[in-house]
Scaffold this motif. Structure first.
Motif, mmCIF file in Angstrom:
data_model
loop_
_atom_site.group_PDB
_atom_site.id
_atom_site.type_symbol
_atom_site.label_atom_id
_atom_site.label_comp_id
_atom_site.label_asym_id
_atom_site.label_seq_id
_atom_site.Cartn_x
_atom_site.Cartn_y
_atom_site.Cartn_z
ATOM 1 N N GLU A 188 0.813 -1.216 0.000
ATOM 2 C CA GLU A 188 0.000 0.000 0.000
ATOM 3 C C GLU A 188 0.850 1.272 0.000
ATOM 4 O O GLU A 188 0.842 2.025 -0.975
ATOM 5 N N LEU A 189 1.605 1.490 1.104
ATOM 6 C CA LEU A 189 2.206 2.814 1.262
ATOM 7 C C LEU A 189 3.434 2.765 2.173
ATOM 8 O O LEU A 189 3.493 1.978 3.115
ATOM 9 N N LEU A 190 4.409 3.633 1.853
ATOM 10 C CA LEU A 190 5.548 3.893 2.736
ATOM 11 C C LEU A 190 5.545 5.381 3.057
ATOM 12 O O LEU A 190 5.491 6.219 2.142
ATOM 13 N N SER A 191 5.574 5.710 4.345
ATOM 14 C CA SER A 191 5.638 7.115 4.760
ATOM 15 C C SER A 191 6.837 7.293 5.691
ATOM 16 O O SER A 191 7.099 6.429 6.539
ATOM 17 N N PHE A 192 7.543 8.395 5.523
ATOM 18 C CA PHE A 192 8.649 8.686 6.446
ATOM 19 C C PHE A 192 8.859 10.194 6.537
ATOM 20 O O PHE A 192 8.411 10.960 5.672
ATOM 21 N N THR A 193 9.514 10.589 7.623
ATOM 22 C CA THR A 193 9.909 11.989 7.788
ATOM 23 C C THR A 193 11.435 12.041 7.859
ATOM 24 O O THR A 193 12.091 11.073 8.255
ATOM 25 N N ALA A 194 11.967 13.171 7.480
ATOM 26 C CA ALA A 194 13.422 13.374 7.537
ATOM 27 C C ALA A 194 13.688 14.804 7.980
ATOM 28 O O ALA A 194 13.307 15.752 7.284
ATOM 29 N N GLU A 195 14.297 14.947 9.150
ATOM 30 C CA GLU A 195 14.702 16.269 9.623
ATOM 31 C C GLU A 195 16.163 16.484 9.269
ATOM 32 O O GLU A 195 17.004 15.610 9.488
ATOM 33 N N VAL A 196 16.463 17.654 8.735
ATOM 34 C CA VAL A 196 17.835 17.920 8.304
ATOM 35 C C VAL A 196 18.137 19.413 8.406
ATOM 36 O O VAL A 196 17.244 20.258 8.239
ATOM 37 N N ASP A 197 19.388 19.724 8.716
ATOM 38 C CA ASP A 197 19.825 21.117 8.713
ATOM 39 C C ASP A 197 19.986 21.591 7.274
ATOM 40 O O ASP A 197 20.361 20.816 6.385
ATOM 41 N N ILE A 198 19.706 22.850 7.059
ATOM 42 C CA ILE A 198 19.850 23.436 5.723
ATOM 43 C C ILE A 198 20.639 24.734 5.822
ATOM 44 O O ILE A 198 20.759 25.334 6.898
ATOM 45 N N ARG A 199 21.199 25.123 4.704
ATOM 46 C CA ARG A 199 21.869 26.419 4.655
ATOM 47 C C ARG A 199 20.831 27.525 4.817
ATOM 48 O O ARG A 199 19.810 27.521 4.120
#
Length: 479
Positions: free
Chosen positions: A102-113
């Motif tokens: 059916e589905l794959l869900s994920f979150t990704a927190e990352v630093d950015i410029r």
């Protein structure tokens, strides 16, 4: 695939990604193929085990885990590109939902410029020390040259200031001789301050064969910083004789025929040295002024990594080569660990801000780095690292550090642009014309951004990017 970007603060975002299961087909196929090569099932040839048998014997969960691990880096990168982000370092990935077929869900927190608005820097004005050369400075330079040609003669009399004594030393703590506390046949000029505190008074007045004992804080070795009882035995006493300052000395000590020519050459060398110091001071002050014109937020995780990297490099590279540990270094600097950590944080913050604003300038001014500029920079870095250019270049390529070196050169060029637009005056009120400012700016920009990681990575052929490496940083997530 659907993705959305949530701004957590000016330097950090959260990506939310939803992936229809059909988009995982290639990764699922790869997972079955990989497991096929790793396991054995009776009745089936290796690599020919049907998917349904793998599911039955090893569980569908194992296949899904392998497929997700394979797919995540590509999915994350697609979301980054879709969101037009400039990530720094590795993201923190959390799989929020995984429904088979059916589905794959994920979150990704990352630093950015952070987004930086380059201010008008044309009004920057700084003051540097004037590059005046006094007669006293010329005299000192000539005297230093004269010292190099001094001769010594063994004498039979008590040692006095300026004499050279050959001594044996033995250091004790609590009555025990230290394993590394014995030195023999050491030449020491009385009054030079190049050995232990207290040795001048101890040996003054002694003749060959004489001994004395004094207490001093050890400057190195296993007991560095501790008070020790030091026994000194004088083997010989020699007087130092300096050559006469005349034309004959000029011919002995240089390629010149007269003392006046030696003095004039010393004046020119001092002027060149002061000119370089003046340019370096100007670059540093212009850089500080530029950073002060704009608010540049620093990502917390990036700052933590940069501090850790600097501390590691200091302890494991610089101090270890000197035979010191951090505790001994702090004693020498008369600093507490709290003061040291505060200074390290301040330096790291400045380094990151410097890199951010200069990188933005590189983009704004569309500055490029030529092969010739990169080669010249590589030659300088090789020289400072003590490696041959070929060795350094090979290590840089193997360590994946070429983009970092390109960035160093580009940031130096960006700072040179700002300096050219700034007004630089000396302490006499005269406008300073900075020659060779590109090379000096490059050096200052590299120093401020603390890019020593390039040299150290080259020496060890390491393959990890610097903490503040920006686009060069690793961005592959792990499940």
């Amino acid at each position: 695939m659907k993705s959305a970007v949530e701004t957590l603060n000016p330097t950090r975002v959260r990506l939310t990604v939803e992936v229809p299961f059909e988009e995982l087909k290639d990764s699922l196929d790869a997972a079955y193929k990989k497991i096929n090569q790793q396991v054995t099932v009776p009745g089936f040839r290796k690599g020919k085990i049907p998917a349904r048998v793998i599911d039955q014997r090893f569980g569908r969960g194992a296949v899904l885990e392998e497929a997700v691990n394979d797919a995540l880096p590509k999915l994350y990168q697609s979301a980054v590109e879709e969101g037009e982000l400039n990530p720094l370092g590795q993201p923190e990935v959390d799989i929020t939902d995984l429904k088979d077929n059916e589905l794959l869900s994920f979150t990704a927190e990352v630093d950015i410029r952070p987004e930086i608005e380059i201010p008008d820097y044309s009004g920057i004005e700084v003051t540097v020390e004037a590059a005046d050369i006094s007669d006293e400075e010329v005299d000192k330079a000539v005297d230093q040259l004269r010292e190099r040609f001094a001769s010594t003669t063994v004498v039979e009399r008590p040692a006095a200031e300026g004499d050279v004594v050959k001594v044996d030393l033995e250091a004790k703590i609590d009555g025990e001789v230290l394993e590394d506390g014995v030195a023999q046949g050491v030449d020491y000029t009385i009054g030079s301050g190049e050995l232990l505190e207290g040795i001048d008074a101890a040996v003054t007045g002694l003749e060959a064969g004489g001994s004395a004992t004094f207490t001093s804080e050890l400057k190195g070795g296993s007991a560095e910083g501790r008070e020790a009882e030091v026994k000194v035995d004088v083997q010989t006493v020699s007087s130092r004789e300096l050559p006469e300052l005349d034309d004959e000395f000029a011919q002995l000590a240089s390629e010149f025929d007269t003392l006046e020519e030696v003095r004039e050459d010393s004046r020119k060398r001092l002027a060149q040295s002061k000119k370089y110091e003046q340019a370096t001071e100007a670059q540093e002050k212009v850089l500080d002024a530029l950073i002060g014109l704009v608010e540049i937020p620093v990502p917390e995780k990036l700052l933590e990594d940069e501090i850790s990297s600097r501390k590691h490099n200091l302890i494991n590279h610089q101090l270890s080569q000197m035979g010191l540990d951090l505790e001994g270094y702090l004693r020498m600097q008369d600093k507490s660990e709290e003061d040291f950590d505060a200074e390290l944080k301040e330096q790291a913050e400045k380094g990151i801000r410097t890199q951010f604003i200069l990188d933005e300038l590189v983009n704004k001014e569309k500055l490029n780095v030529s092969q010739e500029e990169l080669t010249e920079h590589l030659m300088r870095r090789a020289q400072s690292s003590g490696m041959s250019p070929d060795q350094f270049a090979k290590a840089v390529v193997e360590g994946g550090q070429v983009p970092m070196l390109v960035g160093e050169v580009a940031r130096g060029k960006a700072l040179a642009v700002v300096v050219e637009a700034a007004t630089v005056k000396d302490s006499n009120g005269e406008v300073v014309d900075l020659d060779d400012e590109d090379e000096t700016a490059e050096t200052v920009a590299v120093d401020a951004a603390e890019s020593d990681e390039a040299g150290e990575a080259a020496e060890s052929a390491a393959d990890e990017a610097p903490a503040a490496g920006g686009d060069e940083a690793e961005t592959k997530p792990g499940a």
